[in-house]
Scaffold this motif. Structure first.
Motif, PDB file in Angstrom:
ATOM      1  N   GLN A 112      19.376 -36.326  11.626  1.00  0.00           N
ATOM      2  CA  GLN A 112      18.329 -36.757  10.705  1.00  0.00           C
ATOM      3  C   GLN A 112      17.058 -35.950  10.927  1.00  0.00           C
ATOM      4  OE1 GLN A 112      18.503 -39.437   8.234  1.00  0.00           O
ATOM      5  NE2 GLN A 112      20.604 -38.808   8.585  1.00  0.00           N
ATOM      6  N   ALA A 118      18.990 -43.768   8.991  1.00  0.00           N
ATOM      7  CA  ALA A 118      18.403 -42.879   8.007  1.00  0.00           C
ATOM      8  C   ALA A 118      17.299 -43.546   7.218  1.00  0.00           C
ATOM      9  CB  ALA A 118      19.484 -42.385   7.048  1.00  0.00           C
ATOM     10  N   ALA A 135      23.671 -35.148   8.527  1.00  0.00           N
ATOM     11  CA  ALA A 135      22.607 -36.110   8.267  1.00  0.00           C
ATOM     12  C   ALA A 135      23.050 -37.295   7.426  1.00  0.00           C
ATOM     13  CB  ALA A 135      21.430 -35.404   7.596  1.00  0.00           C
TER      14      ALA A 135
END
Length: 441
Positions: free
Chosen positions: A114, A24, A399
């Motif tokens: 993501q 991330a 995410a």
């Protein structure tokens, strides 16, 4: 750095090669703009990017499958590019931001989620719906497609499975007079018997680039009905189920059943301990025998899933996936290619290229796959009880997993503290909770 050999490399390996940077952290820097894909052919080829998931024969075989694709109705043909794990996050993020990336790819196991949050992913709902008529949808292992489902749709399609299971050395177990355990208490007894012959029963590592230790901490929580996230996808680590699980691991550590150096062990160190017959029972990926080479490899057997004091079974796995992007010469073309690929990819397993465990029942049913008894046992006995990082609140990935728990510093610190034995479960879990909350986006 771990060996690039099947499931033993997929999850812990690519994060290690990327320098331990969470996915991330890099992907969050991507641009939010970009062109969408059209519904018909544009004359441009469809770019398929894939990773080196296995040994030296994987990518050549994969490329041959890809280039054999013969599109119909004017849809684009496919090109093939191998993307190395080293700096792969930067490779994808910069390409997607500049609209020079692939139309279809594999990649990091949480990568699709993501990019989906940034509007870069073409959801696979229509594709999966179309598979109802050709049998592909029903061919996936039970529950596997659900791991890809978000509140906006299917962010990707499961591709290969990286798993965490219990292993034992059958010769050392016989020498110790130990039977394969079925419960946590029986496992503790096995550890005690192995200790008497100078062998560790809680074999794993949590050193630089090795995230298996944190995976196993989480797996024990899941085994007891716990985990790290609630149904709102919020971190929820300090629970009775988790405290009981970590208390159990701390007992193993304090009784001397864990290698005192485990907190510093890389994946190579762990494999060396198996090879040296210092680990008689432990926890690793499906590719452990390929890494623990020599006479020991033939003695390594997958154990049964353990039943926790709460009466539950459970474990942790990572469904790596194939994703489609909005920047494509043809969305119909992307879906047609992925359909072709899944209908023709079984060679990757039947020719033993080293890729992780298959997502399709039809591949698992081949004689070539069934020749590996350990892999068959994993799919038969472990796969039905596996959960993702999202447990216990759900099974679909999202995410925030990548930047909070997937190879992050709070997880590493937590695991090393437990393996050091100089903490208590509640305090360690509270520190982990605080660390995860600090990384939430």
């Amino acid at each position: 750095m771990p060996t690039q050999n099947g499931a033993s490399f997929t999850r812990r390996g690519f994060l290690g090669v990327a320098g331990g940077v969470s996915l991330a952290a890099v992907l969050a820097a991507c641009s939010g703009g970009g062109a969408g894909g059209s519904g018909g052919g544009s004359g441009k080829p469809l770019k398929f990017w894939n990773m080196p998931w296995g040994g030296t024969t994987f990518n050549p075989t994969d490329k041959k499958i890809t280039l054999a694709y013969k599109p119909k109705n004017g849809l684009p043909a496919a090109t093939y590019q191998e993307i190395q794990w080293a700096n792969f996050t930067q490779t994808f993020s910069s390409a997607i931001a500049s609209n020079t990336g692939p139309a279809v790819s594999s990649g990091g196991g949480t990568q699709a989620f993501q990019f989906a949050a940034q509007g870069k992913i073409a959801y696979a709902d229509n594709l999966i719906k179309s598979w109802e008529s050709n049998g592909l949808k029903d061919d996936f292992l039970d529950g596997l497609l659900d791991t890809m489902k978000t509140d906006k749709g299917y962010a990707a399609v499961p591709y290969n499975l990286d798993v965490r299971v219990a292993w034992y050395n059958k010769s050392l177990m016989q020498q110790a007079g130990a039977d394969v355990p079925q419960t946590w208490d029986e496992y503790k007894d096995v550890c005690a018997k192995l200790k008497k012959i100078g062998v560790f029963g809680f074999g794993l590592g949590s050193g630089a680039g090795s995230f298996t230790g944190s995976h196993i901490m989480t797996a024990f929580m899941i085994n007891n009905g716990g985990g790290l996230f609630n149904s709102k996808q919020e971190p929820d680590a300090v629970t009775d189920a988790n405290i009981e699980a970590i208390d159990f691991i701390l007992e193993l550590v304090k009784n001397g059943y864990s290698d005192p150096a485990a907190a510093t062990y890389t994946s190579d160190n762990v494999q060396a301990q198996w090879k040296a017959k210092k680990f008689g029972f432990g926890w690793d990926g499906a590719g452990l025998p390929a890494g623990a080479v020599g006479d020991v490899a033939g003695d390594l057997m997958v154990a049964d899933p353990l039943t926790s004091p709460s009466g539950k079974k459970g474990g942790l796995y990572f469904p790596n996936n194939i994703m489609m992007y909005t920047n494509t010469p043809s969305q119909k073309g992307s879906e047609a290619f992925v359909t072709y690929y899944y209908q023709n990819m079984k060679e990757l397993w039947t020719k033993n290229t080293g890729i992780g465990l298959p997502p399709l029942k039809s591949i698992a049913a081949t004689e070539e796959f069934k020749s590996n008894a350990n892999n068959v046992k994993i799919l038969n006995d472990w796969n039905p009880i596996f959960k993702t990082w999202a447990a216990p609140g759900g099974n679909g990935l999202f995410a925030n997993i990548a930047n909070t728990v997937d190879g992050t510093q709070p997880m590493l610190n937590f695991t090393q503290a437990i393996l050091g034995g100089n903490t208590d479960a509640k305090s360690a879990l509270q520190t982990l909770q605080n660390g995860i909350e600090g990384l939430m986006k």
